[in-house]
Write a protein that holds these residues in place. Structure first.
Motif, PDB file in Angstrom:
ATOM      1  N   GLU A  40       2.472  -6.295  -9.347  1.00  0.00           N
ATOM      2  CA  GLU A  40       2.883  -7.188 -10.398  1.00  0.00           C
ATOM      3  C   GLU A  40       4.092  -7.928  -9.887  1.00  0.00           C
ATOM      4  N   ILE A  41       4.929  -6.922  -8.757  1.00  0.00           N
ATOM      5  CA  ILE A  41       6.264  -7.322  -8.201  1.00  0.00           C
ATOM      6  C   ILE A  41       5.717  -8.334  -6.914  1.00  0.00           C
ATOM      7  N   ILE A  42       4.436  -8.195  -6.333  1.00  0.00           N
ATOM      8  CA  ILE A  42       3.851  -8.872  -5.158  1.00  0.00           C
ATOM      9  C   ILE A  42       3.314 -10.190  -5.758  1.00  0.00           C
ATOM     10  N   ARG A  43       3.005 -10.077  -6.727  1.00  0.00           N
ATOM     11  CA  ARG A  43       2.409 -11.494  -7.370  1.00  0.00           C
ATOM     12  C   ARG A  43       3.553 -12.298  -7.815  1.00  0.00           C
ATOM     13  N   ARG A  44       4.552 -11.588  -8.430  1.00  0.00           N
ATOM     14  CA  ARG A  44       5.684 -12.373  -8.963  1.00  0.00           C
ATOM     15  C   ARG A  44       6.114 -13.263  -7.819  1.00  0.00           C
ATOM     16  N   TYR A  45       6.518 -12.751  -6.727  1.00  0.00           N
ATOM     17  CA  TYR A  45       7.113 -13.389  -5.577  1.00  0.00           C
ATOM     18  C   TYR A  45       6.203 -14.191  -4.680  1.00  0.00           C
ATOM     19  N   ASP A  46       4.857 -13.988  -5.093  1.00  0.00           N
ATOM     20  CA  ASP A  46       3.833 -14.590  -4.099  1.00  0.00           C
ATOM     21  C   ASP A  46       3.863 -14.030  -2.812  1.00  0.00           C
ATOM     22  N   LEU A  47       4.019 -12.746  -2.803  1.00  0.00           N
ATOM     23  CA  LEU A  47       4.198 -12.208  -1.296  1.00  0.00           C
ATOM     24  C   LEU A  47       2.760 -11.756  -0.328  1.00  0.00           C
ATOM     25  N   LYS A  48       3.081 -11.971   0.733  1.00  0.00           N
ATOM     26  CA  LYS A  48       1.795 -11.408   1.729  1.00  0.00           C
ATOM     27  C   LYS A  48       2.172 -10.259   2.283  1.00  0.00           C
ATOM     28  N   VAL A  49       1.581  -9.046   1.926  1.00  0.00           N
ATOM     29  CA  VAL A  49       2.070  -7.835   2.491  1.00  0.00           C
ATOM     30  C   VAL A  49       1.437  -7.449   3.780  1.00  0.00           C
ATOM     31  N   ARG A  50       2.367  -7.209   4.952  1.00  0.00           N
ATOM     32  CA  ARG A  50       2.020  -7.062   6.240  1.00  0.00           C
ATOM     33  C   ARG A  50       1.723  -5.702   6.332  1.00  0.00           C
ATOM     34  N   TYR A  51       2.905  -4.612   5.663  1.00  0.00           N
ATOM     35  CA  TYR A  51       2.568  -3.253   6.134  1.00  0.00           C
ATOM     36  C   TYR A  51       2.587  -2.542   4.840  1.00  0.00           C
ATOM     37  N   LEU A  52       1.973  -1.244   4.919  1.00  0.00           N
ATOM     38  CA  LEU A  52       2.003  -0.153   3.926  1.00  0.00           C
ATOM     39  C   LEU A  52       2.712   0.792   4.857  1.00  0.00           C
ATOM     40  N   ILE A  53       3.638   1.456   4.682  1.00  0.00           N
ATOM     41  CA  ILE A  53       4.352   2.310   5.403  1.00  0.00           C
ATOM     42  C   ILE A  53       4.773   3.684   4.468  1.00  0.00           C
ATOM     43  N   ASN A  54       4.432   4.612   5.207  1.00  0.00           N
ATOM     44  CA  ASN A  54       5.035   5.910   4.592  1.00  0.00           C
ATOM     45  C   ASN A  54       6.095   6.578   5.457  1.00  0.00           C
ATOM     46  N   THR A  55       6.949   7.156   4.623  1.00  0.00           N
ATOM     47  CA  THR A  55       8.133   7.797   5.495  1.00  0.00           C
ATOM     48  C   THR A  55       7.544   9.202   5.692  1.00  0.00           C
ATOM     49  N   HIS A  56       6.687   9.564   5.008  1.00  0.00           N
ATOM     50  CA  HIS A  56       6.085  10.897   5.091  1.00  0.00           C
ATOM     51  C   HIS A  56       4.665  11.042   4.084  1.00  0.00           C
ATOM     52  N   SER A  57       3.816  12.002   4.344  1.00  0.00           N
ATOM     53  CA  SER A  57       2.737  12.136   3.624  1.00  0.00           C
ATOM     54  C   SER A  57       2.521  13.144   2.367  1.00  0.00           C
ATOM     55  N   HIS A  58       3.711  13.570   1.758  1.00  0.00           N
ATOM     56  CA  HIS A  58       3.431  14.199   0.722  1.00  0.00           C
ATOM     57  C   HIS A  58       2.911  13.549  -0.497  1.00  0.00           C
ATOM     58  N   ILE A  59       2.276  14.019  -1.215  1.00  0.00           N
ATOM     59  CA  ILE A  59       1.149  13.517  -2.265  1.00  0.00           C
ATOM     60  C   ILE A  59       1.925  12.407  -3.005  1.00  0.00           C
ATOM     61  N   ASP A  60       3.390  12.641  -3.505  1.00  0.00           N
ATOM     62  CA  ASP A  60       4.026  11.774  -4.516  1.00  0.00           C
ATOM     63  C   ASP A  60       4.467  10.265  -3.591  1.00  0.00           C
ATOM     64  N   HIS A  61       4.256  10.425  -2.494  1.00  0.00           N
ATOM     65  CA  HIS A  61       4.263   9.229  -1.496  1.00  0.00           C
ATOM     66  C   HIS A  61       3.265   8.378  -1.117  1.00  0.00           C
ATOM     67  N   VAL A  62       2.209   8.836  -1.488  1.00  0.00           N
ATOM     68  CA  VAL A  62       0.940   8.436  -0.731  1.00  0.00           C
ATOM     69  C   VAL A  62      -0.238   7.883  -1.753  1.00  0.00           C
ATOM     70  N   GLY A  63       0.107   8.319  -3.079  1.00  0.00           N
ATOM     71  CA  GLY A  63      -1.133   8.144  -3.936  1.00  0.00           C
ATOM     72  C   GLY A  63      -1.592   6.639  -4.226  1.00  0.00           C
ATOM     73  N   GLY A  64      -0.818   5.770  -3.678  1.00  0.00           N
ATOM     74  CA  GLY A  64      -1.214   4.315  -4.199  1.00  0.00           C
ATOM     75  C   GLY A  64      -1.594   3.600  -2.798  1.00  0.00           C
ATOM     76  N   LEU A  65      -1.968   4.093  -1.869  1.00  0.00           N
ATOM     77  CA  LEU A  65      -2.311   3.682  -0.574  1.00  0.00           C
ATOM     78  C   LEU A  65      -3.729   2.974  -0.506  1.00  0.00           C
ATOM     79  N   LEU A  66      -4.474   3.869  -0.976  1.00  0.00           N
ATOM     80  CA  LEU A  66      -6.102   3.182  -1.009  1.00  0.00           C
ATOM     81  C   LEU A  66      -6.188   1.922  -1.882  1.00  0.00           C
ATOM     82  N   GLU A  67      -5.823   2.077  -3.127  1.00  0.00           N
ATOM     83  CA  GLU A  67      -5.655   0.666  -3.948  1.00  0.00           C
ATOM     84  C   GLU A  67      -5.131  -0.328  -3.370  1.00  0.00           C
ATOM     85  N   LEU A  68      -3.689  -0.213  -3.099  1.00  0.00           N
ATOM     86  CA  LEU A  68      -2.848  -1.286  -2.366  1.00  0.00           C
ATOM     87  C   LEU A  68      -3.695  -1.672  -1.133  1.00  0.00           C
TER      88      LEU A  68
END
Length: 222
Positions: A40-68
């Motif tokens: 919703e935020i990406i659409r609101r600003y009409d953004l082009k996402v260049r990177y999906l960056i994880n600071t680490h791979s604990h489950i609470d930080h990576v759950g949305g990666l596949l869908e995004l």
């Protein structure tokens, strides 16, 4: 610069959407959950996402990666030393009693000193192990007065993941954690930054390096 912070998931991981206002290019940091809210935020600003960056791979930080990744086409980036942890999301899920999220392919690995650019923005990778072996922080330089836009905060920004919090540090009793390593990371990589540097932790409110140097109880003997 556009910077939206969205606490996501039941552990309220801070997902940051950081974008260049002119080019509309963006990076999404730690998309742990609530993908529709992020989109919703990406659409609101009409953004082009260049990177999906994880600071680490604990489950609470990576759950949305596949869908995004499917929605934006952006590559998934993390440190190679957290790949084993990421490949064991099912084990992480069992440890805390939640369903395991689907796992995205990792498109590239980040290491100390790497620089990521999107639009006019840039971030430098700091390898800050301790919370996990592959934990990273991202340092974004502030604008110089010559190019600073009106009312824009010119301070450096640090996306610290779960390495440094307001008044605390990341847990070191989980898989791959090390108290000795996290304290060395904070001393050698973070406390050398300017006191005015804004710190955006993986959970909780923002702070500054100066405030944590002075008030954080874990840092008083450094």
């Amino acid at each position: 610069m556009i910077h939206e912070i969205l606490p996501v998931g039941w552990l309220q991981c801070n997902c940051s959407i950081v974008a260049d206002e002119k080019s509309k290019e963006a990076a999404v940091i730690d998309p742990g959950d609530d993908v529709e809210k992020i989109l919703e935020i990406i659409r609101r600003y009409d953004l082009k996402v260049r990177y999906l960056i994880n600071t680490h791979s604990h489950i609470d930080h990576v759950g949305g990666l596949l869908e995004l990744r499917k929605s934006t086409g952006a590559p998934v980036l993390m440190h190679a030393e957290d790949l084993e942890l990421y490949r064991n999301l099912e084990t992480q899920a069992l440890m805390i009693g939640v369903p395991a999220p689907p796992r995205a392919e990792v498109d590239g690995f980040l290491k100390e000193g790497d620089r990521l650019t999107w639009g006019a923005l840039e971030a430098r990778v700091l390898h800050t192990p301790g919370h996990t072996r592959g934990s990273i922080s991202l340092l974004m330089p502030g604008s110089t007065p010559a190019v600073q836009e009106p009312n824009q905060d010119s301070r450096d920004r640090l996306f610290a993941g779960d390495t440094l919090f307001q008044g605390s540090i990341g847990r070191t009793d989980l898989w791959g954690g090390s108290f000795k390593a996290i304290m060395r990371s904070i001393q050698d990589k973070l406390l050398v930054l300017a006191d005015e540097t804004i710190v955006f932790p993986g959970h909780g409110p923002a702070t500054t390096i100066g405030k944590e140097r002075e008030w954080n109880p874990f840092l008083q003997d450094i």
